[in-house]
Design a protein around this motif. Structure first.
Motif, mmCIF file in Angstrom:
data_model
loop_
_atom_site.group_PDB
_atom_site.id
_atom_site.type_symbol
_atom_site.label_atom_id
_atom_site.label_comp_id
_atom_site.label_asym_id
_atom_site.label_seq_id
_atom_site.Cartn_x
_atom_site.Cartn_y
_atom_site.Cartn_z
ATOM 1 N N GLU A 1 0.969 -1.255 0.164
ATOM 2 C CA GLU A 1 -0.111 -0.021 0.074
ATOM 3 C C GLU A 1 0.724 1.366 -0.106
ATOM 4 O O GLU A 1 0.869 2.486 -0.623
ATOM 5 C CB GLU A 1 -0.925 -0.264 0.732
ATOM 6 N N GLU A 2 2.202 1.305 0.681
ATOM 7 C CA GLU A 2 2.694 2.170 0.832
ATOM 8 C C GLU A 2 3.660 2.982 -0.549
ATOM 9 O O GLU A 2 3.396 4.051 -0.645
ATOM 10 C CB GLU A 2 4.406 1.925 1.475
ATOM 11 N N ALA B 32 2.732 6.428 -2.008
ATOM 12 C CA ALA B 32 4.462 7.001 -3.449
ATOM 13 C C ALA B 32 3.938 7.707 -3.918
ATOM 14 O O ALA B 32 4.005 8.848 -5.207
ATOM 15 C CB ALA B 32 5.912 5.988 -2.338
#
Length: 524
Positions: A467-468, A472
């Motif tokens: 998810e990060e 980003a």
């Protein structure tokens, strides 16, 4: 008597008839169509006097007749003519503005660009007196530099055409650096594309040319999703190790196709400090940072090599290792989600694989390494590329038990000419594929223009990105929209879903692991 007169009259009339006929025919044959004759005579015919340009070049440039301006540059004087020099915006503004040189017959030009030579000045000045120019590929960069100084756009375009036509192993890096320096976008794109295809397929063991690649250029190439990787992602790491050895030990002789004498230097160091953490290795950190580390941890031999080399700090591997292990556990519990992401995320995170098909025959192979329970076999016949989810219980490998597994894939194909330039390239959109056990589907049908040897590049995403990473990427996209910048990357279409077609054909077992320092793909 009357009959005789009648016959004579008939003969006379017949002769007059034939005479008129001959006169008509003669008039037709002689072009008595005076209108057509007049039109042809009144239509101007434009013919080029080849000798005119040659005379001007010989008399005014080479013999310097009637010169009204002396140009002094690089210790040499040229006796030239303002009317011809004014074709250059550089000189036009000088002669027609409020500059001191406008009323003088002498100009001194301070040349600070080392690429500009007396020969290139001679060639560029001479081109102003001719309607054609002869460009030597060996000195084309000097000519481009000189044409850029004098703002001769037409000559710059001709130089760019020659550079694109003559891009090869010897000139690719040189042309790319020149294109960046002088702002020639066409050459920059062309040479960068050449390097993407040839960096791993040709430069990998060509030290003479590989050592010319700068830090910035290598960083851009390694980070690109369009890089044609030969075999697996780990070959990108071995390329960087080889390139770094060439940079660190420029005096060491290296032979094409042979391991560099100092390539084992990293593994043989006695220091426990990772090389990139040392002052000597610090300049290379930026390049190794763009490696897709999570794709280097799919085989036990690769991990062993990474630890033995001790180039990359172990701390760099903690996060990707945790990410990979989490993916394994998620898939084992059948908790993995369908892979849906923006094209940008796919291109930045996908695993890059490839190979070279030298002959137009049947090929079957798999890329070594753990692929999250997917044993993917690829096969190429004469005109297409197919992929199969191989699932045999007798194989000693961890296989996903899920009935259907979904993943994303993109295929790029390229045929090269004798200069290793791309003759024809074919790239699929990003495809979303779902395969059941032992199911097979077609990835791409080859364009007719493709020829062998054929370079195959496959980008795959086998698990959903963290998810990060998605967050980003979204933030980066927002920043890019606010501050648009030029990009070499081509636009991609949205993910396309493809229905997999089942196949009952038997596939040979292609088991095989990596040999030390990386085994190439296994071939049946």
């Amino acid at each position: 008597m009357g009959n005789v007169l009648n016959k004579l009259g008939s003969v006379s009339q017949s002769m007059r008839g034939r005479k008129r006929k001959r006169e008509d025919e003669s008039a037709y044959e002689s072009g008595d169509g005076s209108d057509l004759l007049d039109k042809s005579l009144q239509t101007p015919k434009r013919k080029k006097l080849v000798s005119t340009a040659k005379y001007i070049y010989q008399a005014l440039f080479k013999e310097e007749r009637n010169s009204d301006i002396t140009v002094h540059a690089l210790g040499k004087q040229w006796h030239l003519h303002k009317v011809y020099l004014s074709q250059s915006p550089y000189f036009a503004s000088m002669f027609n503005g409020s500059w001191r040189e406008a009323d003088e017959d002498y100009v001194h030009i301070e040349i600070i660009d080392p690429k500009i030579t007396i020969e290139s000045l001679y060639s560029v000045f001479g081109s102003l007196y001719m309607d054609e120019v002869v460009l030597e590929p060996k000195v084309i960069v000097s000519t481009l530099a000189t044409a850029t100084l004098f703002q001769l756009d037409s000559l710059i375009d001709r130089c760019a055409e020659v550079m694109v036509e003559t891009t090869n192993a010897e000139t690719a890096v040189l042309y790319y650096e020149a294109a960046c320096e002088y702002g020639v976008k066409m050459v920059k794109q062309s040479t960068f594309g050449w390097l993407l295809v040839n960096l791993l397929s040709f430069y990998h063991r060509a030290p003479k040319w590989l050592r010319l690649v700068s830090f910035e250029l290598m960083e851009q190439l390694v980070s690109s999703a369009d890089l044609y990787v030969v075999q697996t992602e780990f070959t990108v790491y071995t390329l960087l190790r080889y390139w770094m050895a060439l940079k660190l030990f420029p005096d060491e002789s290296a032979t094409d196709g042979v391991e560099h004498p100092k390539e084992r230097y990293f593994a043989e160091r006695t220091s426990s400090v990772p090389f990139l953490s040392t002052p000597e290795g610090a300049p290379y950190e930026r390049v190794f940072r763009v490696l897709r580390l999570h794709n280097l941890l799919n085989h036990h031999v690769d991990i062993r090599v990474l630890r033995q080399d001790n180039i990359i700090p172990i701390e760099w591997l903690h996060k990707p290792l945790m990410q990979q292990w989490t993916n394994v556990l998620t898939i084992d519990q059948s908790l993995d989600k369908p892979i849906v992401c923006e094209d940008r995320v796919f291109l930045e995170s996908c695993i890059r694989c490839g190979r070279i098909l030298n002959e137009n025959v049947l090929h079957k192979w798999r890329w070594t390494g753990f692929h999250f329970g997917l044993d993917l076999l690829l096969s190429s016949d004469t005109r297409s590329l197919r992929i199969r989810r191989h699932h045999r219980t007798e194989n000693e490998r961890l296989l996903s038990l899920r009935v259907a597994r979904q993943f994303l894939v993109r295929v790029s194909l390229a045929s090269l000419n004798e200069l290793r330039q791309i003759k024809h390239q074919q790239t699929t959109p990003i495809l979303s594929i779902s395969l059941e056990k032992n199911e097979e589907t077609q990835l791409v049908v080859f364009d007719r223009e493709l020829t062998f040897p054929l370079l195959v590049s496959v980008n795959m995403m086998l698990v959903a990105p963290p998810e990060e990473v998605i967050v980003a990427s979204e933030k980066a996209t927002e920043c890019k929209e606010k501050e648009p910048t030029a990009s070499l990357a081509s636009e991609r279409s949205p993910n396309q879903s493809v229905e997999a077609s089942s196949s009952n054909g038997s596939v040979e077992s292609l088991d095989g692991g990596s040999a030390s320092n990386r085994m190439l793909a296994n071939e049946s």
